[in-house]
Design a protein around this motif. Structure first.
Motif, PDB file in Angstrom:
ATOM      1  N   ILE A  68       9.885  10.786  -0.506  1.00 47.50           N
ATOM      2  CA  ILE A  68       9.389  12.150  -0.637  1.00 47.50           C
ATOM      3  C   ILE A  68      10.445  12.983  -1.357  1.00 47.50           C
ATOM      4  O   ILE A  68      11.576  13.092  -0.896  1.00 47.50           O
TER       5      ILE A  68
ATOM      6  N   SER B 203      10.608  19.091 -10.960  1.00 46.88           N
ATOM      7  CA  SER B 203      10.212  17.886 -11.695  1.00 46.88           C
ATOM      8  C   SER B 203       9.420  18.183 -12.965  1.00 46.88           C
ATOM      9  O   SER B 203       9.550  17.465 -13.953  1.00 46.88           O
TER      10      SER B 203
ATOM     11  N   ASP C 250      12.121  16.440  -2.752  1.00 42.83           N
ATOM     12  CA  ASP C 250      12.281  17.779  -2.212  1.00 42.83           C
ATOM     13  C   ASP C 250      11.176  18.693  -2.745  1.00 42.83           C
ATOM     14  O   ASP C 250      10.793  18.607  -3.911  1.00 42.83           O
ATOM     15  N   ARG C 251      10.656  19.537  -1.898  1.00 39.39           N
ATOM     16  CA  ARG C 251       9.560  20.439  -2.258  1.00 39.39           C
ATOM     17  C   ARG C 251       9.898  21.317  -3.468  1.00 39.39           C
ATOM     18  O   ARG C 251       9.035  21.662  -4.264  1.00 39.39           O
ATOM     19  N   PHE C 252      11.138  21.676  -3.613  1.00 35.24           N
ATOM     20  CA  PHE C 252      11.549  22.576  -4.686  1.00 35.24           C
ATOM     21  C   PHE C 252      12.193  21.841  -5.867  1.00 35.24           C
ATOM     22  O   PHE C 252      12.825  22.469  -6.716  1.00 35.24           O
ATOM     23  N   GLU C 253      12.031  20.522  -5.930  1.00 38.03           N
ATOM     24  CA  GLU C 253      12.528  19.743  -7.065  1.00 38.03           C
ATOM     25  C   GLU C 253      11.813  20.221  -8.331  1.00 38.03           C
ATOM     26  O   GLU C 253      10.586  20.239  -8.384  1.00 38.03           O
TER      27      GLU C 253
ATOM     28  N   LEU D  39       9.634  12.150 -11.157  1.00 40.71           N
ATOM     29  CA  LEU D  39       9.456  11.716  -9.764  1.00 40.71           C
ATOM     30  C   LEU D  39       9.637  10.208  -9.631  1.00 40.71           C
ATOM     31  O   LEU D  39      10.196   9.732  -8.637  1.00 40.71           O
TER      32      LEU D  39
END
Length: 94
Positions: free
Chosen positions: A3, A10, A5-8, A50
């Protein structure tokens, strides 16, 4: 399962050079990296970033990410070694 990071960032990070394009708006679907000038489809670029993150995490944990010439899983008692295609005997026609 890896998983990110939510704030990646990408979709804002150039998968070719790593430059983050901070001014990218959500409606910008195609963009050009200000550093290397590579043109990106936002979703494809995010997918490639990702994938890279997942591979780096797997490598860091000691797991292999490719079956090419190596074990797919960590060794276990009674485990199987990979079979190389070179070692297969070709079928002889009768």
């Amino acid at each position: 399962l890896i998983i990110a990071d939510r704030f990646e960032p990408s979709s804002k990070t150039c998968h070719a050079c790593g430059q983050v394009h901070g001014d990218l708006a959500l409606d910008d679907r195609i963009w050009q990296c200000p550093n290397c000038r590579m043109e990106h489809d936002r979703d494809l670029n995010a997918a490639l970033n990702l994938k890279r993150i997942g591979i780096l995490e797997l490598k860091a944990s000691g797991l292999c990410v490719s079956a090419r010439g190596g074990t797919v899983r960590p060794s276990s008692p009674g485990g199987h070694e990979p079979m190389n295609r070179e070692n297969l005997v070709p079928h002889q026609a009768a």
